[in-house]
Design a protein around this motif. Structure first.
Motif, PDB file in Angstrom:
ATOM      1  N   LEU A   5      50.418  39.655  35.555  1.00 31.35           N
ATOM      2  CA  LEU A   5      49.146  39.119  36.015  1.00 31.35           C
ATOM      3  C   LEU A   5      48.023  39.726  35.200  1.00 31.35           C
ATOM      4  CD1 LEU A   5      49.692  39.287  39.868  1.00 31.35           C
ATOM      5  CD2 LEU A   5      49.978  37.344  38.367  1.00 31.35           C
ATOM      6  N   LEU A   6      46.870  39.087  35.247  1.00 35.54           N
ATOM      7  CA  LEU A   6      45.726  39.518  34.467  1.00 35.54           C
ATOM      8  C   LEU A   6      45.152  40.807  35.008  1.00 35.54           C
ATOM      9  CD1 LEU A   6      43.797  38.670  32.194  1.00 35.54           C
ATOM     10  CD2 LEU A   6      42.417  37.512  33.907  1.00 35.54           C
ATOM     11  N   ILE A   8      42.524  43.584  35.959  1.00 41.77           N
ATOM     12  CA  ILE A   8      41.113  43.577  36.327  1.00 41.77           C
ATOM     13  C   ILE A   8      40.423  44.718  35.606  1.00 41.77           C
ATOM     14  CG2 ILE A   8      39.486  43.728  38.239  1.00 41.77           C
ATOM     15  CD1 ILE A   8      41.846  42.986  40.054  1.00 41.77           C
ATOM     16  N   PHE A  54      40.148  33.858  45.835  1.00 38.20           N
ATOM     17  CA  PHE A  54      41.039  34.284  44.769  1.00 38.20           C
ATOM     18  C   PHE A  54      40.808  33.460  43.504  1.00 38.20           C
ATOM     19  CE2 PHE A  54      45.109  33.526  42.541  1.00 38.20           C
ATOM     20  CZ  PHE A  54      45.340  34.805  42.066  1.00 38.20           C
ATOM     21  N   GLU A  58      39.448  34.677  39.834  1.00 41.09           N
ATOM     22  CA  GLU A  58      40.162  34.398  38.589  1.00 41.09           C
ATOM     23  C   GLU A  58      39.230  33.743  37.568  1.00 41.09           C
ATOM     24  OE1 GLU A  58      44.239  34.439  38.226  1.00 41.09           O
ATOM     25  OE2 GLU A  58      43.199  36.207  38.987  1.00 41.09           O
ATOM     26  N   TYR A  73      37.869  39.685  44.677  1.00 35.64           N
ATOM     27  CA  TYR A  73      39.244  40.126  44.911  1.00 35.64           C
ATOM     28  C   TYR A  73      39.302  41.026  46.144  1.00 35.64           C
ATOM     29  CZ  TYR A  73      41.270  38.487  40.475  1.00 35.64           C
ATOM     30  OH  TYR A  73      41.741  37.720  39.449  1.00 35.64           O
ATOM     31  N   PRO A  83      47.948  37.258  46.801  1.00 37.29           N
ATOM     32  CA  PRO A  83      47.614  37.249  45.370  1.00 37.29           C
ATOM     33  C   PRO A  83      46.472  38.209  45.019  1.00 37.29           C
ATOM     34  CG  PRO A  83      48.001  35.016  46.125  1.00 37.29           C
ATOM     35  CD  PRO A  83      47.976  35.885  47.357  1.00 37.29           C
ATOM     36  N   CYS A  84      45.500  38.340  45.903  1.00 33.27           N
ATOM     37  CA  CYS A  84      44.389  39.262  45.649  1.00 33.27           C
ATOM     38  C   CYS A  84      44.856  40.707  45.735  1.00 33.27           C
ATOM     39  CB  CYS A  84      43.263  39.031  46.657  1.00 33.27           C
ATOM     40  SG  CYS A  84      42.367  37.490  46.393  1.00 33.27           S
ATOM     41  N   ARG A  86      47.806  41.748  45.164  1.00 29.48           N
ATOM     42  CA  ARG A  86      48.670  41.972  43.998  1.00 29.48           C
ATOM     43  C   ARG A  86      47.833  42.269  42.755  1.00 29.48           C
ATOM     44  NH1 ARG A  86      51.469  37.299  44.264  1.00 29.48           N
ATOM     45  NH2 ARG A  86      52.659  38.233  45.969  1.00 29.48           N
ATOM     46  N   GLN A  87      46.761  41.516  42.554  1.00 30.98           N
ATOM     47  CA  GLN A  87      45.916  41.750  41.391  1.00 30.98           C
ATOM     48  C   GLN A  87      45.319  43.156  41.407  1.00 30.98           C
ATOM     49  OE1 GLN A  87      46.002  40.284  38.715  1.00 30.98           O
ATOM     50  NE2 GLN A  87      44.719  38.473  38.564  1.00 30.98           N
ATOM     51  N   TYR A  90      48.072  45.737  40.498  1.00 28.23           N
ATOM     52  CA  TYR A  90      48.329  45.849  39.064  1.00 28.23           C
ATOM     53  C   TYR A  90      47.205  46.594  38.349  1.00 28.23           C
ATOM     54  CZ  TYR A  90      52.519  42.938  38.672  1.00 28.23           C
ATOM     55  OH  TYR A  90      53.799  42.456  38.737  1.00 28.23           O
ATOM     56  N   ALA A  91      45.977  46.354  38.762  1.00 25.44           N
ATOM     57  CA  ALA A  91      44.849  47.014  38.132  1.00 25.44           C
ATOM     58  C   ALA A  91      44.944  48.527  38.282  1.00 25.44           C
ATOM     59  CB  ALA A  91      43.539  46.512  38.739  1.00 25.44           C
TER      60      ALA A  91
END
Length: 216
Positions: A5-6, A8, A54, A58, A73, A83-84, A86-87, A90-91
């Motif tokens: 995922l992208l 942040i 979300f 994005e 987010y 999904p939020c 998760r982002q 990852y960040a």
């Protein structure tokens, strides 16, 4: 960590706390505002439109507005939208301008784990097998994740590389070297992945042959 995922990239951070099944993400930066040169538009999502928030976040990232994106987010993660969450996870796992907090990142990702998402299962297995932070490394759980991955998808070079790292983390160095050699063969067949990646795979193979695990 191989995030699919992208990431942040924002100068803000969040604090996670839980109560039952509810996930609460509270902003530490109370004065968080949109970038001055790019104010909010009139099409912001509704208060409890978590998916809309979300998608809006994005889009803001694509527009180069990370501070505003992380605000949204945080809002939809506060509503429990996976999904939020998760982002944000990852960040924090990868660091960057959000700050590096792998403990928070791991908790966020664990809460938002999709057991049918091969990429995410690979990421979780890789981190738990290779983390330099001993308190976060969990080879047994990493092995569970990589086994789950094999039940939903065929292994490619990257996930085979992860399988080898998991074996090494469990102390099975002979098996790790064997699997890593297979990962290298698969990587060469897949092609177009660059000399640096091939070099990394070969370096890990040498570690396993020397009865050493890989950490990063």
């Amino acid at each position: 960590m191989r995030a699919t995922l992208l990431l942040i990239t924002a100068l803000a951070s969040v604090l996670l706390s839980g109560c039952g099944n509810d996930l609460l993400v509270v902003q530490r930066l109370q004065s968080l505002k949109p970038e001055p040169q790019q104010p909010f538009d009139d099409q912001t999502p509704a208060y409890q439109d978590w998916q809309g928030q979300f998608e809006y976040a994005e889009a803001l990232l694509q527009q180069g507005r990370p501070l505003t994106a992380i605000y949204w987010y945080s809002k939809c993660a506060n509503g429990g939208h996976l999904p939020c969450i998760r982002q944000l996870g990852y960040a924090y796992m990868q660091g960057g301008a959000t700050g590096h907090d792998p403990y928070l990142g791991l908790e966020l990702l664990t809460r938002s784990l999709d057991p049918t998402d091969a990429g995410m299962l690979n990421d979780m297995a890789w981190f738990l097998a290779t983390s330099k932070i001993t308190a976060l490394r969990d080879p047994e759980q990493a092995n569970d994740y990589i086994q789950q991955l094999q039940s939903v998808a065929e292994l490619d070079a990257m996930s085979t590389d992860t399988l080898a790292a998991v074996a090494a983390a469990l102390g099975n160095f002979t098996e790790a070297a064997k699997v890593q050699q297979k990962a290298i063969t698969m990587l060469l067949k897949e092609g177009d992945l660059g000399d640096d990646m091939l070099s990394d795979y070969r370096q890990r193979l040498q570690l396993y042959r020397n009865n050493r695990m890989y950490t990063e």
